[in-house]
Scaffold this motif. Structure first.
Motif, PDB file in Angstrom:
ATOM      1  N   UNK A  18       0.851  -1.376  -0.129  1.00  0.00           N
ATOM      2  CA  UNK A  18      -0.004   0.114   0.104  1.00  0.00           C
ATOM      3  C   UNK A  18       1.004   1.086  -0.004  1.00  0.00           C
ATOM      4  N   UNK A  19       0.731   2.062  -1.052  1.00  0.00           N
ATOM      5  CA  UNK A  19       1.334   3.445  -1.007  1.00  0.00           C
ATOM      6  C   UNK A  19       0.413   4.520  -0.430  1.00  0.00           C
ATOM      7  N   UNK A  20       1.048   5.261   0.400  1.00  0.00           N
ATOM      8  CA  UNK A  20       0.608   6.329   1.106  1.00  0.00           C
ATOM      9  C   UNK A  20       1.416   7.463   0.986  1.00  0.00           C
ATOM     10  N   UNK A  21       0.448   8.824   0.682  1.00  0.00           N
ATOM     11  CA  UNK A  21       1.198  10.008   0.767  1.00  0.00           C
ATOM     12  C   UNK A  21       0.615  10.820   2.001  1.00  0.00           C
ATOM     13  N   UNK A  26       5.843  10.214   0.944  1.00  0.00           N
ATOM     14  CA  UNK A  26       5.291   8.951   0.527  1.00  0.00           C
ATOM     15  C   UNK A  26       5.923   7.813   1.424  1.00  0.00           C
ATOM     16  N   UNK A  27       5.053   6.995   1.692  1.00  0.00           N
ATOM     17  CA  UNK A  27       5.366   5.867   2.526  1.00  0.00           C
ATOM     18  C   UNK A  27       4.713   4.605   1.910  1.00  0.00           C
ATOM     19  N   UNK A  65       0.224  15.225   9.514  1.00  0.00           N
ATOM     20  CA  UNK A  65       1.454  15.397   9.721  1.00  0.00           C
ATOM     21  C   UNK A  65       2.582  14.095   9.402  1.00  0.00           C
ATOM     22  N   UNK A  66       3.213  13.988   8.434  1.00  0.00           N
ATOM     23  CA  UNK A  66       4.350  13.067   8.161  1.00  0.00           C
ATOM     24  C   UNK A  66       5.280  12.746   9.111  1.00  0.00           C
TER      25      UNK A  66
END
Length: 148
Positions: A18-21, A26-27, A65-66
């Protein structure tokens, strides 16, 4: 894969990446990592119970907040908390937002102590219990076993 026209990810295998922004950063992680806590934001998001917004690359966009998200994702991966550089109250707020009950309970446990040290903080998580092995550092805290 998103369901056609809805922006909602369909259910997939536990090992699916799963790609998260999160707030522009990006995670990438597995579906299993994000969904091991039932009824969390992530299990709702990935089951389609809540809708998603995707960025231009197709990553799921989360407007948070990343910097605070990074230790939360590592907690989901390892069940250990390493909050380097992130204030405990910010972590608690975000853990509550994401519905991560084991992490919320851990952070509340730490907050109930007069000590603010994160030294040797290790968490063992099961479906019904969070046990903090740093009890010796916090003898005045009455919450040694916290139901989740």
């Amino acid at each position: 894969q998103a369901a056609m026209g809805t922006g909602v990810p369909s259910r997939g295998p536990p090992g699916e990446v799963i790609h998260l922004n999160v707030g522009g950063k990006r995670f990438s992680t597995s579906r299993q990592t994000l969904t091991w806590i039932p009824d969390s934001f992530f299990s709702s998001l990935l089951s389609g119970r809540i809708s998603t917004l995707k960025d231009e690359t197709g990553a799921i966009f989360i407007d948070r907040d990343p910097t605070v998200f990074a230790p939360i994702l590592n907690f989901l991966r390892t069940k250990e908390l390493d909050p380097r550089g992130v204030h405990g109250s910010s972590l608690l707020h975000e853990a509550q937002f994401y519905g991560l009950t084991p992490l919320v309970l851990l952070l509340q446990f730490v907050a109930c102590s007069f000590e603010r040290s994160w030294i040797d903080l290790l968490v063992e998580t099961s479906s019904s219990m969070v046990t903090c092995r740093h009890q010796l550092y916090f003898p005045n805290c009455s919450q040694h076993l916290l139901p989740s």
